[in-house]
Each structure stands twice: as structure tokens, then as C-alpha cells.
Write a protein that holds these residues in place. Structure first.
Motif, mmCIF file in Angstrom:
data_model
loop_
_atom_site.group_PDB
_atom_site.id
_atom_site.type_symbol
_atom_site.label_atom_id
_atom_site.label_comp_id
_atom_site.label_asym_id
_atom_site.label_seq_id
_atom_site.Cartn_x
_atom_site.Cartn_y
_atom_site.Cartn_z
ATOM 1 N N ALA A 1 31.980 -11.997 -46.163
ATOM 2 C CA ALA A 1 31.481 -10.638 -46.360
ATOM 3 C C ALA A 1 32.695 -9.720 -46.336
ATOM 4 O O ALA A 1 33.390 -9.619 -45.334
ATOM 5 C CB ALA A 1 30.499 -10.270 -45.256
ATOM 6 N N LEU A 2 32.959 -9.073 -47.463
ATOM 7 C CA LEU A 2 34.171 -8.263 -47.588
ATOM 8 C C LEU A 2 33.979 -6.807 -47.185
ATOM 9 O O LEU A 2 34.930 -6.060 -47.128
ATOM 10 C CB LEU A 2 34.713 -8.346 -49.014
ATOM 11 N N GLY A 3 32.762 -6.402 -46.899
ATOM 12 C CA GLY A 3 32.553 -5.023 -46.459
ATOM 13 C C GLY A 3 31.233 -4.464 -46.931
ATOM 14 O O GLY A 3 30.509 -5.088 -47.713
ATOM 15 N N ASP A 4 30.929 -3.275 -46.452
ATOM 16 C CA ASP A 4 29.679 -2.607 -46.802
ATOM 17 C C ASP A 4 29.578 -2.380 -48.302
ATOM 18 O O ASP A 4 30.527 -1.930 -48.943
ATOM 19 C CB ASP A 4 29.582 -1.247 -46.090
ATOM 20 N N GLY A 5 28.418 -2.703 -48.830
ATOM 21 C CA GLY A 5 28.168 -2.461 -50.245
ATOM 22 C C GLY A 5 28.783 -3.482 -51.182
ATOM 23 O O GLY A 5 28.581 -3.414 -52.388
ATOM 24 N N LEU A 6 29.534 -4.427 -50.649
ATOM 25 C CA LEU A 6 30.140 -5.454 -51.491
ATOM 26 C C LEU A 6 29.332 -6.733 -51.396
ATOM 27 O O LEU A 6 28.753 -7.037 -50.343
ATOM 28 C CB LEU A 6 31.581 -5.730 -51.057
ATOM 29 N N ARG B 1 42.308 -11.563 -48.590
ATOM 30 C CA ARG B 1 43.103 -10.895 -49.633
ATOM 31 C C ARG B 1 42.897 -11.551 -50.995
ATOM 32 O O ARG B 1 42.721 -10.856 -51.999
ATOM 33 C CB ARG B 1 44.578 -10.918 -49.236
ATOM 34 N N LEU B 2 42.891 -12.898 -51.032
ATOM 35 C CA LEU B 2 42.670 -13.578 -52.310
ATOM 36 C C LEU B 2 41.239 -13.333 -52.795
ATOM 37 O O LEU B 2 41.023 -13.098 -53.987
ATOM 38 C CB LEU B 2 42.962 -15.078 -52.199
ATOM 39 N N SER B 3 40.276 -13.351 -51.886
ATOM 40 C CA SER B 3 38.881 -13.087 -52.269
ATOM 41 C C SER B 3 38.748 -11.693 -52.882
ATOM 42 O O SER B 3 38.101 -11.522 -53.922
ATOM 43 C CB SER B 3 37.968 -13.205 -51.048
ATOM 44 N N SER B 4 39.349 -10.702 -52.257
ATOM 45 C CA SER B 4 39.309 -9.334 -52.781
ATOM 46 C C SER B 4 39.983 -9.252 -54.143
ATOM 47 O O SER B 4 39.476 -8.578 -55.052
ATOM 48 C CB SER B 4 39.998 -8.375 -51.807
ATOM 49 N N SER B 5 41.105 -9.933 -54.302
ATOM 50 C CA SER B 5 41.815 -9.927 -55.588
ATOM 51 C C SER B 5 40.974 -10.551 -56.692
ATOM 52 O O SER B 5 40.985 -10.078 -57.829
ATOM 53 C CB SER B 5 43.147 -10.673 -55.469
ATOM 54 N N MET B 6 40.240 -11.604 -56.364
ATOM 55 C CA MET B 6 39.383 -12.244 -57.371
ATOM 56 C C MET B 6 38.247 -11.317 -57.784
ATOM 57 O O MET B 6 37.934 -11.216 -58.971
ATOM 58 C CB MET B 6 38.836 -13.582 -56.844
ATOM 59 N N LEU B 7 37.651 -10.610 -56.818
ATOM 60 C CA LEU B 7 36.584 -9.660 -57.161
ATOM 61 C C LEU B 7 37.133 -8.473 -57.951
ATOM 62 O O LEU B 7 36.475 -7.972 -58.865
ATOM 63 C CB LEU B 7 35.867 -9.177 -55.906
ATOM 64 N N ALA B 8 38.338 -8.051 -57.620
ATOM 65 C CA ALA B 8 38.974 -6.967 -58.373
ATOM 66 C C ALA B 8 39.269 -7.411 -59.806
ATOM 67 O O ALA B 8 39.080 -6.634 -60.753
ATOM 68 C CB ALA B 8 40.254 -6.513 -57.678
ATOM 69 N N ALA B 9 39.707 -8.650 -59.970
ATOM 70 C CA ALA B 9 39.991 -9.170 -61.315
ATOM 71 C C ALA B 9 38.726 -9.222 -62.164
ATOM 72 O O ALA B 9 38.785 -9.070 -63.388
ATOM 73 C CB ALA B 9 40.621 -10.562 -61.218
ATOM 74 N N ASP B 10 37.577 -9.402 -61.520
ATOM 75 C CA ASP B 10 36.295 -9.411 -62.219
ATOM 76 C C ASP B 10 35.718 -8.009 -62.413
ATOM 77 O O ASP B 10 34.645 -7.855 -62.969
ATOM 78 C CB ASP B 10 35.271 -10.254 -61.456
ATOM 79 N N GLY B 11 36.403 -6.995 -61.872
ATOM 80 C CA GLY B 11 35.926 -5.631 -61.972
ATOM 81 C C GLY B 11 34.794 -5.294 -61.009
ATOM 82 O O GLY B 11 34.142 -4.259 -61.149
ATOM 83 N N ILE B 12 34.570 -6.153 -60.020
ATOM 84 C CA ILE B 12 33.479 -5.939 -59.067
ATOM 85 C C ILE B 12 33.872 -4.909 -58.007
ATOM 86 O O ILE B 12 33.051 -4.116 -57.554
ATOM 87 C CB ILE B 12 33.045 -7.273 -58.421
ATOM 88 N N ILE B 13 35.141 -4.927 -57.619
ATOM 89 C CA ILE B 13 35.641 -3.926 -56.678
ATOM 90 C C ILE B 13 36.910 -3.307 -57.235
ATOM 91 O O ILE B 13 37.580 -3.885 -58.094
ATOM 92 C CB ILE B 13 35.925 -4.511 -55.264
ATOM 93 N N ARG B 14 37.210 -2.121 -56.735
ATOM 94 C CA ARG B 14 38.453 -1.449 -57.144
ATOM 95 C C ARG B 14 39.500 -1.681 -56.093
ATOM 96 O O ARG B 14 39.210 -1.790 -54.919
ATOM 97 C CB ARG B 14 38.211 0.059 -57.276
#
Length: 172
Positions: free
Chosen positions: A46-51, A158-171
């Protein structure tokens, strides 16, 4: 829930299996058991609220060396990867560039991190500042210790967040 495959790449005995065990089960064992083939573990993050929650499929692949090369088919479908080196064994750095190239050839431009493992072995640390700087030119580096847990959670999050950012799911 989003599912993401991560592959652990590096020479034998750099601590890939121990890093996964520390992250998934919060354990460390002094016993060395060589990975034969691939061992797959799962962990929800779980990477945070709303994610969205992310289910990580962690592929711990056998060590790459002069006797056994990583098969490209093992990398297919990965959304990210770790390049793992052992800070007490400078020779483990030599395999990172070819493994990085293999991963890029198979996966394209996906997120990755370099993990410089075994930072708890201060007396045995064998990398110079120059070698560490050279490594950071290849990509982002996180110093880790599977034994103490230092840097391990940070690396996977950090890698999980980067993967979601690469998919445009998070900024970012």
C-alpha cells in the motif's frame, strides 16, 4: 489491485534471496542456499492514501556467472528490476552492465534500481568511493543490508512507486 512483476538480477551470492526474504517475511538467515531456477514470492504494498494496492510478484532468479547466464525469457513481463551487487565483492559489479543491457533489450525502458548489498559488513567493504560513483552513473543506487533491513523497504517502495509513475498512475 494492480499486479507488477519485479526481477532480481545479479551474480551468485550477492544477497538477492536474502533481500526478498527480508522484505516479504522480515527474516534473515545466515545459511547460504543457492537459488536453482526461479523462486517467486508475493507481497501486497500500500503506497498511500488514494493509491491502488500493488501486488508485487518478486522473481528471485538464479545467480548469473561465467557458468550460467540468465535466460531472457525469465525477464518477460517484468515491470521493473533490481540489479544487485555485493559491496564486499567488487567482482560482482562486473556482471551488472551485461545484466542491465539484457534487461533493457528484453524489457525496454522500465524502472530499475541498483542495490549495493551487505552494508552491514563494514570491515569487509571492498568498494572504493570511485567504484561507487561509477556505479551511480549506471542508475540510482540504494545501499542495503538484508541482515539488518537497512534500505530494503525503501528500495521496494521506491521501485513500486516508479513503476506506477511509469504507467501514469501516480505523479512524481
Amino acid at each position: 489491485m494492480i499486479q507488477k512483476k519485479i526481477v532480481m538480477l545479479g551474480s551468485f551470492a550477492v544477497g538477492k534471496t536474502s533481500l526478498v526474504a527480508r522484505y516479504v517475511r522480515s527474516i534473515f538467515s545466515e545459511k547460504y542456499l543457492t537459488t536453482i531456477g526461479v523462486k517467486v514470492d508475493k507481497k501486497e504494498v500500500a503506497l498511500g492514501d488514494g493509491l491502488p494496492t500493488v501486488l508485487l510478484l518478486l522473481w528471485d532468479i538464479y545467480g548469473d556467472d561465467e557458468f550460467q547466464a540468465i535466460r531472457p525469457s525469465l525477464l518477460r513481463g517484468a515491470s521493473g528490476y533490481f540489479l544487485v551487487a555485493d559491496g564486499t565483492r567488487p567482482s560482482s559489479l562486473e556482471r551488472l552492465l551485461p545484466l542491465h543491457q539484457l534487461a533493457q533489450d528484453v524489457l525496454g525502458n522500465v524502472p530499475y534500481l541498483i542495490l549495493l548489498n551487505k552494508t552491514d559488513l563494514v570491515a569487509d567493504w571492498a568498494l572504493s568511493d570511485k567504484e561507487e560513483r561509477r556505479l551511480s552513473e549506471l542508475g540510482p543506487v540504494i545501499k542495503t543490508s538484508a541482515k539488518t533491513g537497512i534500505g530494503v523497504d525503501e528500495a521496494f517502495v521506491r521501485l513500486s512507486s516508479s513503476m506506477l509513475a511509469a504507467d501514469g498512475i501516480i505523479r512524481r
